[in-house]
Design a protein around this motif. Structure first.
Motif, PDB file in Angstrom:
ATOM      1  N   ARG A   1       5.740  -2.751  -9.609  1.00 10.48           N
ATOM      2  CA  ARG A   1       4.562  -1.877  -9.628  1.00 10.48           C
ATOM      3  C   ARG A   1       4.832  -0.582 -10.390  1.00 10.48           C
ATOM      4  N   ASN A   2       6.103  -0.312 -10.611  1.00  9.90           N
ATOM      5  CA  ASN A   2       6.487   0.894 -11.359  1.00  9.90           C
ATOM      6  C   ASN A   2       5.874   2.154 -10.732  1.00  9.90           C
ATOM      7  N   SER A   3       5.940   2.228  -9.420  1.00 13.38           N
ATOM      8  CA  SER A   3       5.337   3.345  -8.690  1.00 13.38           C
ATOM      9  C   SER A   3       6.403   4.408  -8.415  1.00 13.38           C
TER      10      SER A   3
ATOM     11  N   VAL B   1      10.177  -8.999  -1.725  1.00  9.72           N
ATOM     12  CA  VAL B   1       9.210  -7.905  -1.628  1.00  9.72           C
ATOM     13  C   VAL B   1       9.714  -6.686  -2.403  1.00  9.72           C
ATOM     14  N   PHE B   2      10.987  -6.425  -2.312  1.00  6.01           N
ATOM     15  CA  PHE B   2      11.584  -5.320  -3.085  1.00  6.01           C
ATOM     16  C   PHE B   2      11.281  -5.490  -4.578  1.00  6.01           C
ATOM     17  N   GLU B   3      11.459  -6.686  -5.093  1.00  7.02           N
ATOM     18  CA  GLU B   3      11.202  -6.929  -6.527  1.00  7.02           C
ATOM     19  C   GLU B   3       9.729  -6.721  -6.873  1.00  7.02           C
ATOM     20  N   LYS B   4       8.844  -7.168  -5.971  1.00 12.72           N
ATOM     21  CA  LYS B   4       7.398  -7.006  -6.239  1.00 12.72           C
ATOM     22  C   LYS B   4       7.038  -5.516  -6.277  1.00 12.72           C
ATOM     23  N   ILE B   5       7.630  -4.750  -5.373  1.00  6.24           N
ATOM     24  CA  ILE B   5       7.353  -3.309  -5.371  1.00  6.24           C
ATOM     25  C   ILE B   5       7.885  -2.672  -6.643  1.00  6.24           C
TER      26      ILE B   5
ATOM     27  N   ILE C   1       0.843  -1.205   0.000  1.00  6.56           N
ATOM     28  CA  ILE C   1       0.000   0.000   0.000  1.00  6.56           C
ATOM     29  C   ILE C   1       0.875   1.252   0.000  1.00  6.56           C
ATOM     30  N   LEU C   2       1.899   1.280   0.849  1.00  6.35           N
ATOM     31  CA  LEU C   2       2.751   2.472   0.897  1.00  6.35           C
ATOM     32  C   LEU C   2       3.552   2.655  -0.389  1.00  6.35           C
ATOM     33  N   SER C   3       3.744   1.585  -1.122  1.00  5.28           N
ATOM     34  CA  SER C   3       4.505   1.715  -2.371  1.00  5.28           C
ATOM     35  C   SER C   3       3.703   2.416  -3.464  1.00  5.28           C
ATOM     36  N   ALA C   4       2.453   2.713  -3.204  1.00  7.36           N
ATOM     37  CA  ALA C   4       1.670   3.534  -4.142  1.00  7.36           C
ATOM     38  C   ALA C   4       1.772   5.014  -3.793  1.00  7.36           C
ATOM     39  N   TYR C   5       2.503   5.336  -2.729  1.00  8.57           N
ATOM     40  CA  TYR C   5       2.712   6.734  -2.322  1.00  8.57           C
ATOM     41  C   TYR C   5       4.124   7.162  -2.706  1.00  8.57           C
TER      42      TYR C   5
END
Ligand SMILES: [Zn+2]
Length: 254
Positions: A88-90, A81-85, A41-45
Motif C-alpha cells: 500500500r506504500n502507506s 498481511v505484512f506484504e499486503k500492507i 484500515i489502520l495501515s492508512a494511518y
C-alpha cells in the motif's frame, strides 16, 4: 485507594488522547477476518502497527478473509498481511510476529503496545489479553465473530468495565468460529465497529465500554450496558491468574 487510582488512570488516558494519534503503537492479535480488515484500515494511518498470528493460510479461509488468495495457501498469515500492507506504500511502520500469544510470551510480544486490537478466536486468549491490558494500563478492543454472531467491546483500564467485569471468568459464548463457520460478511461489520470505537476513543476521547452483541441471523444489534464490577478480580483487585497460568501455551480455543 481505588478512587485515587481511578482518578490517576482517567488523567493518564485523557493526556494520552490529547497526544496525537499518529505514531501510536497498535498491536493487532489475530489475522483472521477481523484482524486483517482492521490492519488494512489502520495501515492508512501514521501509526506503528504490529500484526501477530502464528497461523497458516488455509483454503477455507479465503472467502471470509479477503486479503488471502489461493496462492497464499500454506504461507504464514502474518507475513502475507505484512506484504499486503507494504504494497500500500502507506506511512505506517509495520512489523509482524509469526506467533500465538500465550501466558509465557505476552509480555514480550505486547510490551511496546499503546493499544491492542483483539481479533483472536479464543476466549482464553481474550482473558489473557484483558489481564495484561489491565495490568499494564493499555486500552484494548475485543472483536469476536462466530457463525452469524459477533461481539465488540472497548476496555479502558481503570475507567470502563473490563472483560472480566462482564464474564467473571465464565465464557459467555458457547460457540467458536472453529466449530461454527463464520458467515463471510460478519467480520467486516464486527471489525468496523471495533475500529470506530477505537478511533473515537483515540481521536475524540469518547469512552464507550458497553458490549455490542450482533445477531446477523435476525439483523439485530444489542447494546449491553457494562458497568464496572466493584469486585472484579482483574481490573479492581489486580489478580492476574491467566498471566500466571503456564497452561495457556500456543493456540487453545477455550
Ligand atoms: Zn473488570
Amino acid at each position: 485507594m481505588h478512587i485515587r487510582k481511578n482518578l490517576y488512570l482517567a488523567l493518564f488516558h485523557i493526556l494520552e488522547v490529547k497526544n496525537s494519534f499518529e505514531q501510536t503503537s497498535v498491536s493487532i492479535v489475530g489475522m483472521g477476518g477481523n484482524g486483517q480488515l482492521a490492519s488494512m484500515i489502520l495501515s492508512a494511518y501514521d501509526v506503528n502497527l504490529t500484526i501477530i498470528d502464528g497461523d497458516t493460510v488455509e483454503e477455507n479461509n479465503i472467502r471470509r478473509q479477503p486479503l488471502f488468495t489461493r496462492n497464499d495457501v500454506g504461507r504464514k498469515k502474518s507475513e502475507v498481511v505484512f506484504e499486503k500492507i507494504m504494497n500500500r506504500n502507506s506511512p505506517t511502520k509495520v512489523n509482524y510476529m509469526d506467533e500465538y500469544v500465550d501466558s509465557a510470551n505476552i509480555g514480550r510480544i505486547l510490551k511496546d503496545s499503546r493499544f491492542i486490537f483483539d481479533a483472536t478466536d479464543s476466549f482464553l486468549t481474550r482473558e489473557l489479553i484483558n489481564e495484561y491490558a489491565c495490568k499494564e494500563n493499555i486500552p484494548w478492543i475485543m472483536t469476536n465473530s462466530y457463525g452469524d454472531f459477533g461481539e465488540v467491546k472497548l476496555t479502558v483500564p481503570g475507567i470502563t468495565s473490563c472483560l472480566n467485569c462482564l464474564t467473571n471468568g465464565k465464557n459467555m459464548i458457547p460457540l467458536n468460529c472453529h466449530w461454527e463457520n463464520v458467515s463471510p460478511p460478519v467480520p467486516s461489520v464486527i471489525s468496523g465497529l471495533g475500529l470506530k470505537l477505537f478511533l473515537d476513543f483515540k481521536e475524540n476521547g469518547k469512552l464507550n465500554g458497553d458490549m455490542y452483541f450482533f445477531d446477523f441471523s435476525q439483523y439485530n444489534i444489542t447494546r449491553i450496558g457494562a458497568n464496572r464490577a466493584r469486585n472484579c478480580r482483574v481490573c479492581v483487585d489486580g489478580i492476574y491468574e491467566k498471566i500466571n497460568d503456564g497452561k495457556i501455551i500456543g493456540r487453545q480455543l477455550y
